[in-house]
Design a protein around this motif. Structure first.
Motif, PDB file in Angstrom:
ATOM      1  N   LYS A 100      24.829   9.356 -54.434  1.00 10.82           N
ATOM      2  CA  LYS A 100      24.334  10.686 -54.070  1.00 10.82           C
ATOM      3  C   LYS A 100      22.970  10.943 -54.707  1.00 10.82           C
ATOM      4  O   LYS A 100      22.057  11.466 -54.053  1.00 10.82           O
ATOM      5  N   ALA A 101      22.804  10.559 -55.973  1.00  6.06           N
ATOM      6  CA  ALA A 101      21.532  10.755 -56.676  1.00  6.06           C
ATOM      7  C   ALA A 101      20.399   9.980 -56.013  1.00  6.06           C
ATOM      8  O   ALA A 101      19.242  10.410 -56.064  1.00  6.06           O
ATOM      9  N   ARG A 102      20.733   8.847 -55.395  1.00 11.54           N
ATOM     10  CA  ARG A 102      19.723   8.026 -54.697  1.00 11.54           C
ATOM     11  C   ARG A 102      19.571   8.395 -53.234  1.00 11.54           C
ATOM     12  O   ARG A 102      18.751   7.818 -52.531  1.00 11.54           O
ATOM     13  N   GLY A 103      20.385   9.320 -52.759  1.00  9.92           N
ATOM     14  CA  GLY A 103      20.307   9.723 -51.358  1.00  9.92           C
ATOM     15  C   GLY A 103      20.943   8.729 -50.405  1.00  9.92           C
ATOM     16  O   GLY A 103      20.598   8.695 -49.224  1.00  9.92           O
ATOM     17  N   VAL A 104      21.870   7.906 -50.921  1.00  8.62           N
ATOM     18  CA  VAL A 104      22.551   6.912 -50.088  1.00  8.62           C
ATOM     19  C   VAL A 104      23.858   7.520 -49.592  1.00  8.62           C
ATOM     20  O   VAL A 104      24.718   7.877 -50.399  1.00  8.62           O
ATOM     21  N   PRO A 105      24.033   7.642 -48.276  1.00  9.20           N
ATOM     22  CA  PRO A 105      25.279   8.207 -47.757  1.00  9.20           C
ATOM     23  C   PRO A 105      26.454   7.262 -47.976  1.00  9.20           C
ATOM     24  O   PRO A 105      26.274   6.046 -48.072  1.00  9.20           O
ATOM     25  N   PHE A 106      27.657   7.839 -48.050  1.00  9.72           N
ATOM     26  CA  PHE A 106      28.836   7.013 -48.298  1.00  9.72           C
ATOM     27  C   PHE A 106      30.061   7.619 -47.647  1.00  9.72           C
ATOM     28  O   PHE A 106      30.089   8.801 -47.291  1.00  9.72           O
ATOM     29  N   VAL A 107      31.081   6.762 -47.515  1.00  5.81           N
ATOM     30  CA  VAL A 107      32.360   7.140 -46.925  1.00  5.81           C
ATOM     31  C   VAL A 107      33.442   6.765 -47.924  1.00  5.81           C
ATOM     32  O   VAL A 107      33.465   5.637 -48.426  1.00  5.81           O
ATOM     33  N   PHE A 108      34.331   7.703 -48.223  1.00  6.92           N
ATOM     34  CA  PHE A 108      35.484   7.389 -49.049  1.00  6.92           C
ATOM     35  C   PHE A 108      36.564   6.748 -48.187  1.00  6.92           C
ATOM     36  O   PHE A 108      36.747   7.115 -47.025  1.00  6.92           O
ATOM     37  N   SER A 109      37.304   5.826 -48.782  1.00  9.52           N
ATOM     38  CA  SER A 109      38.443   5.177 -48.145  1.00  9.52           C
ATOM     39  C   SER A 109      39.646   5.389 -49.049  1.00  9.52           C
ATOM     40  O   SER A 109      39.598   5.040 -50.224  1.00  9.52           O
ATOM     41  N   THR A 110      40.708   5.981 -48.505  1.00  8.80           N
ATOM     42  CA  THR A 110      41.864   6.298 -49.332  1.00  8.80           C
ATOM     43  C   THR A 110      43.132   6.384 -48.495  1.00  8.80           C
ATOM     44  O   THR A 110      43.069   6.757 -47.322  1.00  8.80           O
ATOM     45  N   GLY A 111      44.233   6.054 -49.090  1.00 12.72           N
ATOM     46  CA  GLY A 111      45.517   6.184 -48.423  1.00 12.72           C
ATOM     47  C   GLY A 111      45.971   7.626 -48.294  1.00 12.72           C
ATOM     48  O   GLY A 111      46.887   7.928 -47.540  1.00 12.72           O
ATOM     49  N   TYR A 112      45.310   8.532 -49.005  1.00 15.07           N
ATOM     50  CA  TYR A 112      45.706   9.938 -49.006  1.00 15.07           C
ATOM     51  C   TYR A 112      44.867  10.802 -48.083  1.00 15.07           C
ATOM     52  O   TYR A 112      45.127  11.987 -47.951  1.00 15.07           O
ATOM     53  N   GLY A 113      43.841  10.228 -47.460  1.00 14.16           N
ATOM     54  CA  GLY A 113      42.961  11.014 -46.605  1.00 14.16           C
ATOM     55  C   GLY A 113      42.134  11.987 -47.414  1.00 14.16           C
ATOM     56  O   GLY A 113      42.168  12.000 -48.650  1.00 14.16           O
ATOM     57  N   GLU A 114      41.404  12.836 -46.724  1.00 18.06           N
ATOM     58  CA  GLU A 114      40.528  13.786 -47.396  1.00 18.06           C
ATOM     59  C   GLU A 114      41.315  14.736 -48.294  1.00 18.06           C
ATOM     60  O   GLU A 114      40.825  15.176 -49.331  1.00 18.06           O
ATOM     61  N   GLY A 115      42.561  15.016 -47.951  1.00 13.49           N
ATOM     62  CA  GLY A 115      43.390  15.910 -48.749  1.00 13.49           C
ATOM     63  C   GLY A 115      43.665  15.390 -50.150  1.00 13.49           C
ATOM     64  O   GLY A 115      44.006  16.153 -51.039  1.00 13.49           O
ATOM     65  N   GLY A 116      43.494  14.081 -50.360  1.00  9.71           N
ATOM     66  CA  GLY A 116      43.705  13.499 -51.675  1.00  9.71           C
ATOM     67  C   GLY A 116      42.473  13.529 -52.557  1.00  9.71           C
ATOM     68  O   GLY A 116      42.528  13.091 -53.713  1.00  9.71           O
ATOM     69  N   LEU A 117      41.376  14.048 -52.042  1.00  4.11           N
ATOM     70  CA  LEU A 117      40.137  14.118 -52.826  1.00  4.11           C
ATOM     71  C   LEU A 117      40.089  15.398 -53.650  1.00  4.11           C
ATOM     72  O   LEU A 117      40.629  16.430 -53.238  1.00  4.11           O
ATOM     73  N   PRO A 118      39.422  15.343 -54.808  1.00  3.06           N
ATOM     74  CA  PRO A 118      39.201  16.581 -55.565  1.00  3.06           C
ATOM     75  C   PRO A 118      38.385  17.560 -54.711  1.00  3.06           C
ATOM     76  O   PRO A 118      37.612  17.151 -53.833  1.00  3.06           O
ATOM     77  N   ASP A 119      38.531  18.842 -54.976  1.00  2.00           N
ATOM     78  CA  ASP A 119      37.819  19.862 -54.202  1.00  2.00           C
ATOM     79  C   ASP A 119      36.324  19.600 -54.128  1.00  2.00           C
ATOM     80  O   ASP A 119      35.695  19.843 -53.093  1.00  2.00           O
ATOM     81  N   SER A 120      35.738  19.091 -55.202  1.00  2.00           N
ATOM     82  CA  SER A 120      34.295  18.869 -55.240  1.00  2.00           C
ATOM     83  C   SER A 120      33.822  17.812 -54.248  1.00  2.00           C
ATOM     84  O   SER A 120      32.636  17.761 -53.915  1.00  2.00           O
ATOM     85  N   TRP A 121      34.716  16.969 -53.764  1.00  2.00           N
ATOM     86  CA  TRP A 121      34.346  15.916 -52.807  1.00  2.00           C
ATOM     87  C   TRP A 121      34.887  16.173 -51.403  1.00  2.00           C
ATOM     88  O   TRP A 121      34.652  15.378 -50.498  1.00  2.00           O
ATOM     89  N   ARG A 122      35.588  17.281 -51.189  1.00  2.00           N
ATOM     90  CA  ARG A 122      36.097  17.595 -49.852  1.00  2.00           C
ATOM     91  C   ARG A 122      34.923  17.813 -48.905  1.00  2.00           C
ATOM     92  O   ARG A 122      33.894  18.354 -49.288  1.00  2.00           O
ATOM     93  N   GLY A 123      35.084  17.376 -47.677  1.00  2.00           N
ATOM     94  CA  GLY A 123      34.016  17.486 -46.694  1.00  2.00           C
ATOM     95  C   GLY A 123      33.190  16.218 -46.597  1.00  2.00           C
ATOM     96  O   GLY A 123      32.434  16.030 -45.651  1.00  2.00           O
ATOM     97  N   GLN A 124      33.335  15.341 -47.575  1.00  2.00           N
ATOM     98  CA  GLN A 124      32.651  14.046 -47.546  1.00  2.00           C
ATOM     99  C   GLN A 124      33.321  13.174 -46.485  1.00  2.00           C
ATOM    100  O   GLN A 124      34.533  13.220 -46.314  1.00  2.00           O
TER     101      GLN A 124
END
Length: 125
Positions: free
Chosen positions: A76-100
């Protein structure tokens, strides 16, 4: 091939070797150049520091028992976009990373392509 992704360098952070190989194959099939796969947070951070030519990243949320969020912060600091991969889906992410952009395991090539297009702001043509 996904025309908007051809030639793009995509960092892969995934500690499960079979999943990492699948991600690399999917990326290659889309015309991308996989960078990695890195199986630890520290390896991924070193790769980010050493590689100025990253276009995006696929990040497993839990890498060898550690959360991948320091890698996400570095990207994020370098401006490089990314995608999270998880067995829990977006709902398993902390609130600060929701919407990613997130793909839920098990994923398909179409899910990876769509998430990368979303994260990178590339039109799916």
């Amino acid at each position: 091939m996904a025309e908007g992704l051809v030639g793009r360098r995509i960092l892969v952070v995934e500690d499960e070797s079979l999943v990492a190989m699948l991600m690399e194959t999917i990326l290659e099939d889309m015309g991308c150049i996989p960078v990695g796969a890195f199986a630890t947070v520290d390896e991924a951070l070193a790769a980010i520091a050493d590689d100025a030519a990253l276009d995006a990243a696929l990040l497993d949320v839990n890498v060898a028992g550690r959360e991948v969020f320091p890698v996400a912060e570095a990207l994020k600091a370098r401006g490089v976009p990314f995608v999270f991969s998880t067995g829990y889906g977006e709902g398993g992410l902390p609130d600060s990373w929701r919407g990613q952009a997130t793909v839920q395991k098990p994923f398909t090539e179409n899910a990876i392509r769509a998430a990368l297009f979303k994260a990178m702001g590339v039109a799916d043509v």
